[in-house]
Structure formats: C-alpha cells, structure tokens
Design an enzyme around this catalytic site. Structure first.
Site, PDB file in Angstrom:
ATOM      1  CG  HIS A 185       3.265   5.042   1.731  1.00 19.34           C
ATOM      2  ND1 HIS A 185       3.362   6.374   1.595  1.00 19.34           N
ATOM      3  CD2 HIS A 185       2.082   4.809   1.447  1.00 19.34           C
ATOM      4  CE1 HIS A 185       2.174   7.023   1.439  1.00 19.34           C
ATOM      5  NE2 HIS A 185       1.396   5.909   1.210  1.00 19.34           N
ATOM      6  NE  ARG A 292      -1.714   2.282   0.676  1.00 22.64           N
ATOM      7  CZ  ARG A 292      -1.988   1.832   1.705  1.00 22.64           C
ATOM      8  NH1 ARG A 292      -1.830   0.589   2.080  1.00 22.64           N
ATOM      9  NH2 ARG A 292      -2.409   2.717   2.660  1.00 22.64           N
ATOM     10  CD  GLU A 412      -5.505  10.212  -0.755  1.00 21.25           C
ATOM     11  OE1 GLU A 412      -4.924   9.572   0.327  1.00 21.25           O
ATOM     12  OE2 GLU A 412      -5.544  10.038  -1.909  1.00 21.25           O
ATOM     13  CG  ASN A 435      -3.313   6.202   6.357  1.00 22.46           C
ATOM     14  OD1 ASN A 435      -3.845   6.030   7.309  1.00 22.46           O
ATOM     15  ND2 ASN A 435      -2.979   5.633   5.568  1.00 22.46           N
ATOM     16  CG  ASP A 436      -2.172  11.343   2.156  1.00 22.32           C
ATOM     17  OD1 ASP A 436      -0.855  11.587   2.736  1.00 22.32           O
ATOM     18  OD2 ASP A 436      -2.036  10.239   1.495  1.00 22.32           O
ATOM     19  NE  ARG A 446       1.172   8.741   4.724  1.00 25.57           N
ATOM     20  CZ  ARG A 446       0.122   8.053   4.099  1.00 25.57           C
ATOM     21  NH1 ARG A 446      -0.582   8.878   3.107  1.00 25.57           N
ATOM     22  NH2 ARG A 446       0.066   6.813   3.909  1.00 25.57           N
ATOM     23  CB  CYS A 480      -9.078   2.539   2.012  1.00 23.19           C
ATOM     24  SG  CYS A 480      -8.517   4.010   1.167  1.00 23.19           S
TER      25      CYS A 480
HETATM   26  C1  PEP Z   1      -4.645   7.423   2.992  1.00 23.57           C
HETATM   27  O1  PEP Z   1      -3.971   8.286   2.820  1.00 23.57           O
HETATM   28  O2  PEP Z   1      -5.291   6.998   3.986  1.00 23.57           O
HETATM   29  C2  PEP Z   1      -4.566   6.195   1.993  1.00 23.57           C
HETATM   30  C3  PEP Z   1      -5.330   4.923   2.162  1.00 23.57           C
HETATM   31  O3  PEP Z   1      -3.696   6.030   1.070  1.00 23.57           O
HETATM   32  P1  PEP Z   1      -2.117   6.102   1.137  1.00 23.57           P
HETATM   33  O4  PEP Z   1      -1.816   5.566   2.702  1.00 23.57           O
HETATM   34  O5  PEP Z   1      -1.904   4.958   0.303  1.00 23.57           O
HETATM   35  O6  PEP Z   1      -1.471   7.429   1.121  1.00 23.57           O
HETATM   36 MG    MG Z   2      -3.334   8.708   0.859  1.00 26.85          MG
END
Ligand code: PEP
Ligand code: MG
Length: 540
Positions: A185, A292, A412, A435-436, A446, A480
């Site tokens: 993050h 977020r 996700e 992402n997740d 991650r 997203c």
């Molecule tokens: C994701 O996991 O792609 C996402 C947009 O959420 P975050 O990156 O805040 O976990």
């Molecule tokens: Mg996520």
C-alpha cells in the site's frame, strides 16, 4: 563516478534532489535496546518530545497572529502535554527499564496516558485522549527522523508504511526503499500522489549520505549516486516532460474516454485524500471508483467513530457533488492493520462483520455524509454472497427513508471469483481488485513481491469469469487494481469487457488518453489470445 543501485520500479517518474535518509533502522530491527545504549536512546526520545513541543508552539503562535485564539489555545495544550511529568516518566521507564526503542516508547507512553485520560469522568479531559495519542505519534515520527513538511528531497528508508508515505511524500521528490513490494500500500499511495518510488534496493542504499545529490529513476527502478551532468539534465528534462503531460491531460479533460471504435469506458479515480480527488477531477475523472477509507485510520486505537468518519467523508464528497463516489468499507488487515487489530485474523469485510457495531457506524456515516453524491458502497475482500447480503441488511437499518446507495463487491479473492455469479446477483456492480487477486492466485507476498503478473493466464481466466458473471447479471464491472493503469494489462482488461477503470489520481489523464488510442475489437482479440496463453500484439 556514477554508482547505480538497482531495485524495482514501484511508482513511475524521475527525480533529482538531495537525499533525505530516514533513520528507521532502530525502530525496525531493534525491539530491545541494549542496556549501555539506553541513556542515549532516552535522550533521543526526550529530544523528540521537545521538538514536537516547539513545533506546536510555533503553530500556536501563527494561529494567534491570525486572530484564531481558540485554536491557538487548543494547540498550546499540546505543548503542556509534551512536558507532562507523568508522560515523561513513562517514556523513561519504557526506555531505561524495558529497553524499548525511542519511537516505540513514545507511542506506548502516550497510549497509556491517553487510556487513563479516556477513563476520567470529566468529559473535556477525556476528549484530550486522542490529542495525547497524536502527540505520541508525532514525537515517534520525529525520533525516527521524520520532519513532515520539511522533507523536500529524495527520501531513503528501510521501509515505510502507507501512512508514512501519505504524510511525507506530499513534499518529497521521490522515495527509495531498502525493502518493500510493488503492490504494497505504500507504493500505491506513492503512485497515487505521483511520487516516483523504487523499492527493493537492498541495504546498500543506506550508505547514501544525508544531503548527497541523487537521481531516482522510478521507471527503471534505479537510484544513481554521484550523477553526472548528463544524467541530471536528463532527469530534469523527464520531470518537465511529465509536467507537460499532466498539463496536456488537464487540457483534454473534457474529451470522452472512448475507444476509436466507439466503446465508452468510464475512468474513475482511486483516492484516500481530498488532494487526490481534486487532482483526479482536474484530469477528467468522472468520479471516485475506490475510496480507500482505511488508509486514514491506520493508527486507530479502536474502530473509527461516526463523527470522525462523517467529517472525513464530507471533505472528500464536497468536490464530488453529483458524481460517483464509491466508498469502500474499511479494509483493515495485512499491511493495513491498525494497532487495535494486531493479532486479529482475517481481512476486510470478514473483520468488520465480526464487529457489527463498527460496520453499522461506518454505513451510517457514509449515508449521512453522502447526500449530494452518486453514492456507491464497495465491500472489500468478499468471499461469499452471504457477506454482501449481511451488509445490505445492515445498510437498510441506517437508511431512515433515504435512497439506498448502490452496493458492490470487490472481487479480489479466488473464492469471490469462483462465486462471481452468485455474488453478482446480490450486487449493483462488481469491482475487480487485481492487486490482491493476482497475489492470492499466484501465491505471492504482496508486501515483498517485485512484480504483479496480472496477465498470467490463471488470473486472466478469473477476471474473464467475473466480467461474464457481471454482464450476465446486467451489472457493470469496474477494475480498480493497478492493472487498470498498466500499459500492458489495460488493453487486455478492456478487451475482456471492463466498463470502468479506476486508477490512481495522478494517472487519470494518461489512462483516458490511452482509451482514446485503443481499438476495442483489437483489444478483444488480444484478450482472447491471452486467455489461451498466447502472446499479444499491439492494440492501438
Ligand atoms: C486490489 O486489491 O486490487 C485493490 C484495489 O485493493 P487494495 O489495493 O486497496 O487492496
Ligand atoms: Mg485489495
């Protein structure tokens, strides 16, 4: 002689500036300070408290000069708190007897004092508890070498959390880290703010001397020490080019994000601050696709209260009147675990459903503040349709006759992607968190991973299944995750049928112009080939 340290690109852009080496080593590595070093550690802690007291004094006198006496009085009580003998004695005990590092001792001592205050019957004093906590955090940051507002060079640190980056990177030219992952993050916040960042540089980067001139290449993932004149000139030219590109994006903000063959894609922004919302709108965003909310509460000592959430949301919503505002429920856990949840298992909605009052409080704050926006609520880390159902039921209890916001699920987790059809039936929209999803499907870490291979066929198949499920249910699907603004992945995602892309605020204009350069039918062909595990050709 130039010396290039190689890491991994985590946020694009090139910066030239003086290095600011943040000393986080002691906080990260030493959980117990050795006895002979404790006196020096205590001195560092007390110096940090003094520093905060004089900062607050400075702020208070500025307020007084501006005729804002009431605010000045409030800030000045912080000066008294910093000198409170009870607090100082606690810090002394923690460092000298328990060997806690300065920053930890300051935070813990302030938390203990705050807890005592919070228990007092006098409500005015009890309300000061949060001020003491904030004082402790501020002092801890100073003990670690952070000077917010004055950091204007290239930050070098062992590791930084997302909140650190949000606080420091506003004024910084770039960030270089010993460790860290590209989808952590902290990197997301840097990208969102348009601050170049390189991670995974290894311990050698800590040899950089404070004040030394460096070039940070966020695209190439390199930090260059002793840069030559040519490199400095190139870095300056690149920074100017980016500035020009931003101006270009702003100039074209009214042009629709539509492919050459007429497919409209809604481009929204990911945000966690008002500054990002404003930047995104300037670049032509149609609203916010992912707020977020948890990033604001990473230091929280308890689930955030109604008032603090409602006031934060009102600020975010103010520039978004009449536009989409997608508020994600608190996605705590993983690298976003506040102190009060340390040790708790689970992440996202799973955690919040274990604290139903906290969920209800957040939903009430969102609905209360969201009267003027096209409100959408997004549920993080969903694994089953029952979770969406539970949120909807709770939402109904706070509406009090008001129109219900749309409700969507983040897809996700592999479980969510596998059950996308059932989840879609409970939702007004879906949002793919690539992402997740990528990290979970491929078993990557991650916070440390040096890549996010979204175009891996296993991941793409889940993305495709999710898009199909959403469209079968006649609802829109948003992407997203960072893949939505990745030059290689984005055409594939468009080809798979994404209706919306939600991207870092600083990238909105660029992504909109990419959409205008795409051919949807070519994107579809590419994504079909990629689903079969074949390489893609250009989509433009
Ligand atoms: C994701 O996991 O792609 C996402 C947009 O959420 P975050 O990156 O805040 O976990
Ligand atoms: Mg996520």
């Amino acid at each position: 002689m130039e010396l290039a340290l190689r890491g991994v690109s985590a946020a694009p852009g090139v910066a030239f500036g003086h290095a600011v080496v943040l000393d986080r080593m002691s906080a990260v590595n030493a959980s117990i300070v050795a006895a002979p070093e404790r006196a020096a550690e205590l001195e560092r802690a007390l110096k940090a408290l003094d520093m905060v007291a004089s900062e607050l004094e400075h702020i208070a006198s500025g307020l007084r000069e501006a005729g804002r006496k009431a605010e000045a009085d409030i800030v000045e009580t912080g000066v008294l708190m910093a000198a409170d003998p009870g607090l100082v004695a606690r810090v002394e005990d923690l460092v000298m007897k328990s060997g806690r590092p300065a920053a930890e001792a300051l935070r813990e001592a302030a938390d203990e004092s705050a807890e005592e205050l919070a228990l007092l019957a006098d409500s005015v004093l009890a309300e000061r508890a949060d001020d003491v906590r904030s004082l402790g955090r501020r002092a801890a940051a100073r003990a670690n070498g952070f000077r917010p507002g004055t950091v204007s060079g290239v930050l070098i640190a062992t590791t930084l959390g997302p909140a650190d980056v949000a606080e420091l990177a506003m004024n910084a030219k770039g960030v270089a880290l010993v460790g860290g992952g590209v989808t952590a993050h902290a990197a997301i916040v840097a990208r969102s703010l348009g601050v170049p960042m390189v991670v995974g540089l290894g311990a050698d980067v800590l040899d950089v001397i404070d004040g030394e001139e460096v070039v940070l290449d966020g695209d190439g993932g390199v930090l260059v020490r002793h840069p030559g004149a040519g490199r400095i000139a190139a870095a300056r030219a690149e920074a100017e080019r980016r500035q020009g590109a931003r101006q270009h994006a702003i100039a074209h903000r009214l042009e629709p994000a539509q492919t050459k063959d007429g497919r409209r894609i809604r481009v929204l922004a990911n945000a966690a601050s008002v500054a990002e919302v404003i930047e995104a709108l300037e670049q032509g965003a149609e609203g916010v696709g992912l707020l977020r909310t948890e990033l604001l509460f990473l230091d929280a000592q308890a689930w955030p209260a109604f008032a603090e959430q409602a006031s934060f949301l009102s600020l975010i919503f103010a520039p978004l009147t009449g536009r989409i505002a997608t508020v994600r429920l608190l996605d705590f856990g993983g690298d976003k675990t506040p102190p009060f949840l340390r040790g708790a298992a689970g992440r996202g909605i799973e955690l919040q459903l274990q604290a139903p009052d906290a969920l209800k409080t957040q939903l009430a704050a969102i609905v209360d503040a969201g009267g003027n926006v096209e409100l959408r609520i997004l549920i993080p880390m969903v694994t089953s349709p029952q979770q969406v159902h539970a949120v909807r039921e709770m939402l109904a209890t706070v509406l009090a006759g008001r129109r219900s916001p749309q409700v969507g699920a983040m897809i996700e987790t592999p479980e969510a992607a596998h059950h996308a059809g059932e989840i879609a039936k409970e939702c007004d929209f879906l949002s793919l968190g690539t992402n997740d999803l990528t990290q979970l499907v491929l078993g990557l870490d991650r916070e440390q991973s040096k890549s996010a291979p979204v175009a891996n066929v296993k991941v793409l198949r889940l993305i495709e299944a999710t898009m199909r499920a959403a469209h079968d249910a006649r609802i829109a699907v948003d992407v997203c995750g960072e893949a939505a603004s990745d030059a290689a992945a984005m055409p594939i995602i468009v080809g798979l049928g994404a209706d919306e892309l939600s991207v870092a605020a600083a990238r909105v204009g660029e992504v909109r112009s990419w959409v205008r350069g795409l051919d949807y039918s070519a994107c579809r062909e590419i994504s079909e080939r990629r689903l079969l595990g074949q390489p893609a050709d250009a989509a433009g």
